[in-house]
Design a protein around this motif. Structure first.
Motif, PDB file in Angstrom:
ATOM      1  N   GLY A 152     -84.626  64.025  95.252  1.00  0.00           N
ATOM      2  CA  GLY A 152     -83.674  62.927  95.143  1.00  0.00           C
ATOM      3  C   GLY A 152     -84.035  61.722  95.977  1.00  0.00           C
ATOM      4  N   LYS A 153     -85.325  61.421  96.110  1.00  0.00           N
ATOM      5  CA  LYS A 153     -85.743  60.284  96.936  1.00  0.00           C
ATOM      6  C   LYS A 153     -87.015  59.666  96.389  1.00  0.00           C
ATOM      7  CE  LYS A 153     -85.911  62.885 100.612  1.00  0.00           C
ATOM      8  NZ  LYS A 153     -86.151  63.416 101.984  1.00  0.00           N
ATOM      9  N   GLU A 154     -87.363  58.510  96.912  1.00  0.00           N
ATOM     10  CA  GLU A 154     -88.606  57.849  96.540  1.00  0.00           C
ATOM     11  C   GLU A 154     -89.766  58.490  97.306  1.00  0.00           C
ATOM     12  OE1 GLU A 154     -89.161  55.379  94.210  1.00  0.00           O
ATOM     13  OE2 GLU A 154     -87.083  55.809  93.670  1.00  0.00           O
ATOM     14  N   ASN A 172     -82.523  66.980  91.011  1.00  0.00           N
ATOM     15  CA  ASN A 172     -81.868  65.924  90.231  1.00  0.00           C
ATOM     16  C   ASN A 172     -82.591  65.791  88.895  1.00  0.00           C
ATOM     17  OD1 ASN A 172     -79.969  64.384  92.301  1.00  0.00           O
ATOM     18  ND2 ASN A 172     -81.857  64.936  93.367  1.00  0.00           N
ATOM     19  N   PRO A 173     -82.195  66.579  87.913  1.00  0.00           N
ATOM     20  CA  PRO A 173     -82.916  66.545  86.637  1.00  0.00           C
ATOM     21  C   PRO A 173     -82.862  65.177  85.986  1.00  0.00           C
ATOM     22  CG  PRO A 173     -80.826  67.713  86.404  1.00  0.00           C
ATOM     23  CD  PRO A 173     -81.030  67.472  87.873  1.00  0.00           C
ATOM     24  N   ALA A 226     -91.526  63.311  90.496  1.00  0.00           N
ATOM     25  CA  ALA A 226     -91.427  64.566  91.233  1.00  0.00           C
ATOM     26  C   ALA A 226     -90.567  64.406  92.482  1.00  0.00           C
ATOM     27  CB  ALA A 226     -92.824  65.044  91.616  1.00  0.00           C
ATOM     28  N   ALA A 227     -90.772  63.326  93.222  1.00  0.00           N
ATOM     29  CA  ALA A 227     -89.977  63.088  94.433  1.00  0.00           C
ATOM     30  C   ALA A 227     -88.502  62.924  94.094  1.00  0.00           C
ATOM     31  CB  ALA A 227     -90.504  61.856  95.162  1.00  0.00           C
ATOM     32  N   ARG A 228     -88.221  62.208  93.020  1.00  0.00           N
ATOM     33  CA  ARG A 228     -86.831  61.969  92.622  1.00  0.00           C
ATOM     34  C   ARG A 228     -86.175  63.235  92.097  1.00  0.00           C
ATOM     35  NH1 ARG A 228     -84.726  57.081  91.392  1.00  0.00           N
ATOM     36  NH2 ARG A 228     -83.888  57.872  89.438  1.00  0.00           N
ATOM     37  N   GLY A 267     -80.658  47.486  92.107  1.00  0.00           N
ATOM     38  CA  GLY A 267     -82.029  47.899  92.381  1.00  0.00           C
ATOM     39  C   GLY A 267     -82.318  49.375  92.311  1.00  0.00           C
ATOM     40  N   LYS A 268     -81.427  50.179  91.762  1.00  0.00           N
ATOM     41  CA  LYS A 268     -81.654  51.614  91.632  1.00  0.00           C
ATOM     42  C   LYS A 268     -82.196  51.942  90.240  1.00  0.00           C
ATOM     43  CE  LYS A 268     -79.765  52.345  95.686  1.00  0.00           C
ATOM     44  NZ  LYS A 268     -80.574  52.737  96.851  1.00  0.00           N
ATOM     45  N   ILE A 269     -83.002  53.007  90.161  1.00  0.00           N
ATOM     46  CA  ILE A 269     -83.465  53.480  88.856  1.00  0.00           C
ATOM     47  C   ILE A 269     -82.373  54.376  88.271  1.00  0.00           C
ATOM     48  CG2 ILE A 269     -85.195  54.816  87.607  1.00  0.00           C
ATOM     49  CD1 ILE A 269     -87.217  54.062  89.733  1.00  0.00           C
ATOM     50  N   LEU A 270     -81.729  53.918  87.214  1.00  0.00           N
ATOM     51  CA  LEU A 270     -80.678  54.706  86.584  1.00  0.00           C
ATOM     52  C   LEU A 270     -81.269  55.893  85.840  1.00  0.00           C
ATOM     53  CD1 LEU A 270     -78.381  51.893  85.114  1.00  0.00           C
ATOM     54  CD2 LEU A 270     -77.909  53.349  87.088  1.00  0.00           C
TER      55      LEU A 270
END
Length: 783
Positions: A203-205, A271-272, A197-199, A71-74
């Protein structure tokens, strides 16, 4: 003067009436003109306006998401817009409050145009703030575009913006407008929309953003180019603090909260998200090929083709983000150490050919470097520009600034000045590696590492690269023999020299393989022979079953690479991919049933409609009994053979006598493990494939070219080059309690007629003599 005017009006009442009349005429004319301007704008007379259908479904480029099985966005596929929309309910309350407090305090009290703000802006010429509402800003982002510097054009754009803003207010709820605005904005650094932008910055939702983080992102609305947290952290912090002050002004937070939050640093967790960075880079590139084929075979319902960069597809992959992370970490951990040893040996030995082996001729080295030059981007670009070959070659000897790969520098990058020719030689110093992991029962690929660094070395050694596989091919020979001759792991064969004579299988001269450890005494059980990779025993088995049958079995196990029908394939001379080998080995664990490796479970469009769902491709290849027997044979590799170091415990130590590192293997696995190491001629390639009941993983290590290799087998064998990656990976997997990697025994068939327990029986050799090595514990070097 005023007295005269009043006196004149008193003397002439009709004059006052004229003034009042003209005032109302001008006022009414102005109102009518404004109304007509708005009406003309709405009709499209001032330029094209969005239709009702477009307002209902505003078109924005949506990045396609690559999702892991957990369930993670790779990562995402996008061209210019790395955008993935989120709904209003996924937004934190503080983010919405920060936006309204800073950009549009009366957002809930107007219908697209803030009249008070507009009058104030006109009265003070914008010196006390603008009047652009969130709805107007959304209209500008979606349909109008950036303001023109030409005053008449800017006025027309503003009118269109007002008209569209009121239409948006009628078409959408306030919550939908907020969500659309946050989703459309470009925050810089490939952060298109609030989710990216949050990611990227934290590094988060979005739902997990803290107040100060939300305030920073809202502060960037003023100008994301100027207020870029990577280039202008001080300015961004100041702007963030302004947003916090606005939240306090409109009673969203207390003064105490404001003061405490303003003291906090930005605390970025950058986290680019780019095609060269992030998790599973090699896998993502391979996935593009899969999607390209799928798109060509599955057009849209209304015609046309799907676009992975624009259509916002959701691609659910089989990759487990945790395993993928562990795989990448394991490759890096081992390869940094192995690379240091490779450098050390070449420096210590003063190898003039370095990174190529000492025995490689200069002509061969020149050929390799010339091929590399002609395959380089510099060559291709200059050739396309029409430059002569002479000029192109000359450019490779001119020093130029460049960024190169380094294991020891921050972010694995080093800035230097070097000739392009020297940079090619520099890059060839780095040993390459690949790793893959899959579930044998489902064929689902769980981890895919195609190389040591995608930005610098893009060639994928999981599926693109084919290399000689050495002794990892031997289980195919043993499986053929067990299947056709019903042999037992406890059956023995002579360990002595053996040749297949001229004429047999089309041989033009005798084929007489040698044992790597020089041992030709006594007898060997099949289990001992495979565990210690005894070449002469493998050759005897090949002679009994024939190359054609071994080739046929390998193909039925999913190997598509070319396998010639010659006896030498027994020792792993064919070039095969790691991807093919893991699919084939999976058949042994999966009770003889081959399952084609799969990387995508399903694909959905942006609305959640399922467009594709995979159907497993399987075929019966071996009986359950034969498959289990082969697994039992390969357990011997980790019990008493070249893979036995997986059972050991120890750390790296320095040996001053030989001025080298003695490698320790701190794995200490207790559970059943089947596997096979492999080493090719001259130590060019090192392999290890290891199996537990529900997971198969394999690693390859070698130079970019076969002439780049370790001089000594101690470091150049598969047990030293590749096996440690597997060991590190499995230790990480077992340490993660959220994973369910098995430590159980391999399931035994209900009916097992082949004897696999050599400790309880005395077997007979082929010649009828007693087997003296029924429980052989000799350690050997794998080839």
């Amino acid at each position: 003067m005023a007295k005269k005017q009043v006196k004149k009006e008193q003397e002439n009442p009709s004059y006052a009436k004229k003034i009042i009349k003209w005032f109302w005429i001008v006022f009414a004319g102005g109102i009518t003109s404004i109304f007509l301007l708005f009406l003309l704008a709405s009709w499209g007379a001032l330029g094209e306006m969005p239709s009702f259908e477009i307002l209902e479904n505003p078109q924005t480029n949506l990045a396609s998401q690559i999702l892991s099985s957990d369930g993670k966005i790779l990562a995402k596929y996008y061209l210019n817009d790395n955008r993935t929309p989120v709904g209003y309910k996924e937004l934190p309350k503080e983010l919405v409050e920060a936006l309204i407090a800073t950009e549009d305090a009366r957002f809930h009290n107007h219908s697209g145009i803030d009249v008070r703000g507009t009058i104030r802006a006109f009265a003070f010429l914008g010196s006390k703030g603008g009047a652009s509402t969130i709805s107007q800003q959304l209209a500008r982002q979606l349909f109008v575009g950036e303001g023109s510097k030409n005053l008449p054009e800017r006025l027309i754009q503003k009118i269109k913006e007002w008209v569209i803003a009121t239409r948006l207010e009628r078409q959408y709820t306030k919550e939908e407008i907020i969500a659309m605005y946050l989703n459309i904005y470009d925050y810089g650094n490939n952060a298109d929309g609030i989710r990216s932008a949050a990611r990227i910055y934290f590094g988060k939702e979005p739902k997990d953003l803290q107040i100060q983080e939300s305030a920073m992102l809202v502060g960037m609305f003023k100008n994301s180019s100027l207020y870029n947290p990577r280039r202008n952290p001080e300015g961004v912090k100041n702007r963030r603090d302004v947003v916090l002050a606005q939240m306090y002004k409109y009673d969203y937070i207390t003064e105490k909260t404001k003061d405490s939050l303003q003291k906090l640093p930005l605390a970025l967790d950058y986290n680019p998200e780019s095609h060269n960075e992030g998790l599973a880079t090699y896998f993502r590139e391979h996935l593009k090929g899969f999607l390209k084929t799928w798109i060509s075979e599955n057009p849209k319902a209304g015609g046309g083709k799907y676009n992975i960069y624009l259509d916002g597809l959701k691609i659910y992959t089989t990759i487990d983000s945790r395993m993928q992370q562990y795989a990448e970490e394991s490759v890096e951990e081992h390869m940094t150490k192995l690379q240091a040893e490779f450098y050390h040996q070449n420096t210590k030995d003063r190898n003039k050919n370095a990174p190529f082996a000492k025995d490689v001729e200069q002509k061969s080295i020149d050929n390799v470097l010339n091929r590399a030059i002609e395959n380089s981007e510099r060559w291709k670009i200059m050739k396309k520009e029409g430059k002569s070959e002479k000029d192109i070659l000359a450019s490779f000897d001119k020093k130029t600034p460049m960024t190169l790969f380094s294991w020891t520098e921050k972010n694995n990058r080093i800035d230097t000045i070097m000739t392009p020719r020297d940079s090619i030689l520099y890059s060839k110093f780095f040993l390459r590696a690949s790793f893959m992991s899959l579930e044998p029962q489902t064929g689902q690929v769980k981890a895919w590492v195609g190389g040591i660094n995608y930005r610098n070395f893009k060639y994928d050694m999981v599926k693109q690269g084919k290399r000689q596989i050495g002794s990892t091919f031997k289980p195919f020979v043993y499986a053929t023999a067990i299947d056709q001759l019903h042999l037992s792991p406890c059956d023995s064969m002579p360990n002595g020299p053996f040749c297949i004579e001229t004429g047999k299988y089309g041989l033009l001269e005798p084929w007489c393989p040698k044992n790597s450890n020089g041992d030709y005494e006594g007898m060997r059980t099949l289990k001992s022979a495979l565990a210690n990779s005894v070449n002469t025993v493998t050759a005897r088995l090949m002679d009994r079953v024939g190359p054609a049958n071994v080739r046929s079995l390998a193909q039925r196990l999913g190997v598509e690479s070319e396998i010639p029908e010659v006896p030498s394939i027994a020792l792993g001379t064919p070039d095969i991919t790691l991807y093919e080998m893991l699919g084939a080995y999976g058949t042994f664990v999966n009770k003889g049933v081959y399952v084609k490796p799969v990387i995508v479970s399903r694909i959905e469009d942006k609305n959640g409609t399922v467009l594709y769902e995979f159907v497993p491709e399987t075929k019966d290849v071996l009986s359950e009994e034969v498959a289990y027997t082969v697994v039992n044979l390969m357990e011997g590799v980790t019990q008493s053979g070249s893979g036995a170091r997986l059972r050991s415990k120890g750390a790296n130590k320095w040996n001053p006598m030989y001025d080298e590192i003695i490698t320790g293997y701190p794995y200490e696995f207790k559970n059943p493990i089947a596997g096979k190491t492999g080493t090719t001629q001259n130590n060019s390639d090192g392999w290890f494939i290891g199996m537990v009941p529900n997971l198969i993983s394999g690693a390859w290590v070698g130079g970019e070219d076969r002439q780049i290799r370790f001089e000594r087998t101690k470091y150049g064998q598969g047990a030293s080059m590749a096996l440690p990656i597997w060991g590190l990976f499995m230790k990480k997997c077992y340490a993660d309690e959220s994973l369910t990697v098995s430590k159980d025994k391999f399931p035994e068939p209900d009916e097992l007629t082949i004897n696999v327990d050599c400790s309880k029986t005395t077997t007979k050799a082929d010649d009828g003599t007693k087997n003296p090595n029924g429980n052989d514990k000799l350690d050997g070097i794998d080839f």
